[in-house]
Enzyme design. Sequence first.
Site, PDB file in Angstrom:
ATOM      1  CG  ASP A   1      -0.476  -7.762  11.716  1.00 58.11           C
ATOM      2  OD1 ASP A   1      -0.558  -7.078  12.759  1.00 58.11           O
ATOM      3  OD2 ASP A   1      -1.470  -8.283  11.168  1.00 58.11           O
TER       4      ASP A   1
ATOM      5  CE1 TYR B   1      -2.891   5.158  20.733  1.00 56.45           C
ATOM      6  CE2 TYR B   1      -3.028   7.261  21.886  1.00 56.45           C
ATOM      7  CZ  TYR B   1      -2.390   6.428  20.986  1.00 56.45           C
ATOM      8  OH  TYR B   1      -1.252   6.859  20.347  1.00 56.45           O
TER       9      TYR B   1
ATOM     10  CG  ASN C   1       5.922   5.114  14.842  1.00 57.53           C
ATOM     11  OD1 ASN C   1       5.564   6.133  15.410  1.00 57.53           O
ATOM     12  ND2 ASN C   1       5.513   4.811  13.608  1.00 57.53           N
TER      13      ASN C   1
ATOM     14  CB  SER D   1       4.242   6.710  25.282  1.00 56.62           C
ATOM     15  OG  SER D   1       3.082   6.715  26.081  1.00 56.62           O
TER      16      SER D   1
ATOM     17  CE  LYS E   1      -4.071  -1.958   2.310  1.00 53.77           C
ATOM     18  NZ  LYS E   1      -5.001  -1.843   3.460  1.00 53.77           N
TER      19      LYS E   1
ATOM     20  CE  LYS F   1       0.560   4.508  22.082  1.00 53.81           C
ATOM     21  NZ  LYS F   1       1.661   3.933  21.264  1.00 53.81           N
TER      22      LYS F   1
ATOM     23  CB  THR G   1       0.571  11.663  12.157  1.00 57.61           C
ATOM     24  OG1 THR G   1      -0.401  11.214  13.124  1.00 57.61           O
ATOM     25  CG2 THR G   1       1.721  12.357  12.855  1.00 57.61           C
TER      26      THR G   1
END
Length: 308
Positions: A62, A155, A90, A141, A43, A159, A190
């Site tokens: 993955d 989420y 990351n 993080s 991709k 973290k 991003t």
Amino acid sequence: MTSQTKPLVWLITGCSAGFGKSLALLVLKAGHHVIATSRTPSKSTSLVKKVEALGGIWLPLDLTSGKENMQKIVDEGTKKWGRIDVLVNNAGISILGALEDFSEQEAKLVMETNFFGPVRLIQRVLPQMRARRSGIIVNISSGAGVDPSPAMGMYGASKWALEGASQGFAKELSPFGIRVLIVQPGAFTTNMMNAVTMTEKDASVNYKGTVVEKMVDVFRTNGEFKAPNDVEKGCQGIFEVVTGTGRGVGKEGYSRLVLSRDIGQRTLEQTKRNTDALEAFRDVWENTGHDGGVVKSMAEIESEAASA
């Protein structure tokens, strides 16, 4: 070890966009070696070619796959340059919604990608770093790892788990000369900011009119989220701190890098809340020890073990 002595070999996950993409290109242009990874390289064909043209390699990874697949990635990257000096965890995902509304499957996917995957990859890289008695683990993080906003609790939990493991790894690995760095970015422009998904159960059902619904709506209706922070500047900061150059000179002993002004402020506020609570309950925590005897605390045991 810095970029001024010899090139480092970097293994970076999540390179198809955002921090992974920018950091991989920056590192390559600085004369280092890069093993870039993403879940589906097909991709990102033009980006893959660009990385390869700069001397890097790109491998499919993955983070929800098993340790055997991760070992293959580590082995292939090591075969190319003989070692891995820097591992940058990351890659990650974010599912937004009220914690109450998360299905077990959704929660497991977030934790598998953001916590278990990075830990498995660290475990695969550590043997060679420990044998060389050198290496750097960089775990990306989030501001949610400092103070999660409403709708970002799951989420944030992933973290927080990654940060807890990072602190544990840091103490266990320091005798081997291996450094662990936690990077806490705030809101950067991003693709991840626009690629978040929502819980299958709509937050507006139980949380209509609350801050949870409003936070979800920001990501649902804004289309392209405009964040206040520049990814290129953030990656430059990471690079300098990892390599001990520029603003990172002489700061190798620090384990946390707050990466934006907004998270710097939130960290100060969270620290104050923690300190205030510490003082408010001083009469509680100062009076939990056994009567009539002295028992060593875990901190004392740890200190004695470290100095033995």
